[in-house]
Design an enzyme around this catalytic site. Structure first.
Site, mmCIF file in Angstrom:
data_model
loop_
_atom_site.group_PDB
_atom_site.id
_atom_site.type_symbol
_atom_site.label_atom_id
_atom_site.label_comp_id
_atom_site.label_asym_id
_atom_site.label_seq_id
_atom_site.Cartn_x
_atom_site.Cartn_y
_atom_site.Cartn_z
ATOM 1 N N TYR A 95 1.481 -7.693 10.744
ATOM 2 C CA TYR A 95 1.020 -9.068 10.554
ATOM 3 C C TYR A 95 0.693 -9.736 11.885
ATOM 4 O O TYR A 95 -0.312 -10.435 12.016
ATOM 5 C CB TYR A 95 2.059 -9.894 9.798
ATOM 6 C CG TYR A 95 2.326 -9.388 8.393
ATOM 7 C CD1 TYR A 95 1.304 -8.890 7.587
ATOM 8 C CD2 TYR A 95 3.608 -9.404 7.868
ATOM 9 C CE1 TYR A 95 1.553 -8.430 6.315
ATOM 10 C CE2 TYR A 95 3.867 -8.951 6.576
ATOM 11 C CZ TYR A 95 2.833 -8.465 5.817
ATOM 12 O OH TYR A 95 3.077 -8.014 4.548
ATOM 13 N N GLY B 236 -6.313 1.171 7.177
ATOM 14 C CA GLY B 236 -6.955 -0.131 7.078
ATOM 15 C C GLY B 236 -6.932 -0.742 5.689
ATOM 16 O O GLY B 236 -7.562 -1.785 5.467
ATOM 17 N N VAL C 93 0.879 -1.168 0.000
ATOM 18 C CA VAL C 93 0.000 0.000 0.000
ATOM 19 C C VAL C 93 0.916 1.218 0.000
ATOM 20 O O VAL C 93 1.906 1.260 0.739
ATOM 21 C CB VAL C 93 -0.930 0.015 1.242
ATOM 22 C CG1 VAL C 93 -1.705 1.329 1.333
ATOM 23 C CG2 VAL C 93 -1.883 -1.169 1.198
#
Length: 171
Positions: A135, A100, A92
């Protein structure tokens, strides 16, 4: 969370995919390392490989902006009799993080894996503390007892040649 859409890549997305993956590669360089020694992906490669031939690619869009990418492929664990989805790349754009969107990309892939009663698996560089923390915040954990190995370049050619030589002698 901002309005976004996730969809499979199309041929016309090749430039956006290459740009996103180039940004990802830049972020993984060691000091003094050159991008040209690590990143060879072209738009033709994207069109050839990432539309379901060798792997799949899903893009996360914020309006007209490709803000994230997930490159993945199906895998199988024979001992577990389980199909899984291996995430090769997840990225991203830095300016879009913290909203998010990375979690949304992983949730999108998790839904695919759940559809085959499978699993998600990926690798992370041991020096990428922010990604590891992200993660682990999702409940992911490292796979114990396993190391990744890669055979390529001259070593691959040597091994392939040794097998070819033995096959020729056997005939």
């Amino acid at each position: 969370m901002p309005e976004f859409a996730i969809r499979p890549a199309r041929e016309q997305d090749a430039a956006a995919i290459r740009a996103l993956l180039s940004e990802l590669a830049w972020g993984q360089l060691l000091p003094g390392e050159s991008l040209s020694k690590r990143f060879w992906l072209t738009e033709d490669d994207v069109r050839r490989d990432m539309l379901g031939s060798a792997c799949h690619c899903d893009l996360l869009w914020l309006g007209e902006e490709a803000a994230g990418v997930a490159v993945w492929f199906w895998t199988y664990k024979s001992f577990r009799a389980a199909r899984g989805l291996f995430v090769e790349d997840l990225y991203v754009k830095p300016a879009r993080r913290g909203r998010g969107l990375g979690k949304a990309l992983l949730a999108h892939l998790a839904a695919r894996a759940r559809g085959v009663q499978g699993f998600l698996e990926w690798q992370v560089l041991d020096r990428n503390a922010p990604a590891i923390a992200f993660y682990e915040s999702l409940g992911a954990h490292p796979v114990p007892d396993w190391r990744n190995y890669r055979l390529e370049g001259e070593a691959l050619l040597r091994l392939a040649s040794s097998v070819a030589d033995k096959e020729r002698r056997a005939k």
